[in-house]
Write an enzyme that holds these catalytic residues in place. Structure first.
Site, mmCIF file in Angstrom:
data_model
loop_
_atom_site.group_PDB
_atom_site.id
_atom_site.type_symbol
_atom_site.label_atom_id
_atom_site.label_comp_id
_atom_site.label_asym_id
_atom_site.label_seq_id
_atom_site.Cartn_x
_atom_site.Cartn_y
_atom_site.Cartn_z
ATOM 1 N N HIS A 99 92.907 -11.189 47.520
ATOM 2 C CA HIS A 99 93.117 -10.205 48.594
ATOM 3 C C HIS A 99 94.277 -9.247 48.347
ATOM 4 O O HIS A 99 95.066 -8.956 49.235
ATOM 5 C CB HIS A 99 93.286 -10.926 49.945
ATOM 6 C CG HIS A 99 92.070 -11.662 50.373
ATOM 7 N ND1 HIS A 99 90.905 -11.029 50.744
ATOM 8 C CD2 HIS A 99 91.817 -12.998 50.458
ATOM 9 C CE1 HIS A 99 89.989 -11.932 51.046
ATOM 10 N NE2 HIS A 99 90.514 -13.134 50.872
ATOM 11 N N SER A 154 88.359 -15.085 55.172
ATOM 12 C CA SER A 154 88.068 -14.841 53.758
ATOM 13 C C SER A 154 86.635 -15.269 53.434
ATOM 14 O O SER A 154 85.684 -14.719 53.989
ATOM 15 C CB SER A 154 89.097 -15.553 52.879
ATOM 16 O OG SER A 154 88.958 -15.166 51.537
#
Length: 213
Positions: free
Chosen positions: A145, A37
């Site tokens: 996400h 991430s």
């Protein structure tokens, strides 16, 4: 998250600098860098594709954009333990309730993170309890996400595109594709897509292993 993201980058990059400069970490045999991430920005800084200062700015803006994309309290995330990725996909496909609940992180076999609307995620939690499948609610400030983050990606598009990226010293195994990439224009696009796409971390490690790592 607007403060946490730059803070984690700072810690990650500091560790890298100490390993490299104080402990003489030998990077000559390295071929690939990767980060989970926001860690993808750390990987890009360590691979000298982007400056530390620019990455700090982008992550601060990314944090703000992600927080603002969804009203506080309307999104949620949950970790599902002990299931394989295809089993989780099958479970999600069986739920007809309106709303969004998507795979946010495929971290490892038996650790998959879901993200979406609070109501839809709550439904999933109840189903997991009924099926006696272990899950852990995540204390996050936004549902990262998943497609609810597309407004954040739109906000970040211009900022990422206006930032200077150069070819990294090592190929970056990206979260979106789980494959190596070193073309700056492609890296930029993938950083934008990454905001609302699943982090394919398990596949990234498998693919690096296949590439002799």
């Amino acid at each position: 998250t607007k403060n946490t993201q730059p803070a984690i980058l700072t810690v990650s990059y500091s560790i890298f600098k100490v390993l490299k400069e104080e402990f003489g970490f030998d990077l000559t045999s390295f071929k690939y860098f990767a980060g989970h991430s926001l860690g993808e920005y750390s990987a890009l800084v360590c691979a000298e594709s982007i400056t530390f200062q620019d990455a700090l700015y982008l992550l601060h803006e990314r944090g703000k954009a992600m927080q603002e994309a969804v009203s506080v309290g309307t999104g949620d995330m949950v970790a599902v333990l002990g299931m394989k990725i295809n089993e989780v996909k099958d479970l999600l496909s069986e739920i007809n309730e309106k709303g969004i609940c998507e795979i946010a992180n495929d971290n490892a076999v038996g650790q998959i993170i879901l993200s979406g609307n609070k109501e839809k995620v709550d439904t999933i939690k109840k189903i997991l309890i009924d099926k006696k499948i272990k899950s852990i609610p995540l204390k996050v400030s936004a549902p990262f996400h998943c497609s609810l983050m597309k407004p954040a990606a739109r906000k970040m598009t211009e900022k990422i595109n206006n930032t200077k990226f150069v070819k990294p010293n090592y190929q970056i195994v990206t979260n979106v594709t789980a494959n190596p990439e070193d073309e700056p224009s492609s890296i930029k696009k993938l950083l934008i897509d990454q905001i609302f796409s699943a982090v394919r971390w398990r596949e990234s490690l498998i693919n690096m292993n296949k590439l002799s790592v």
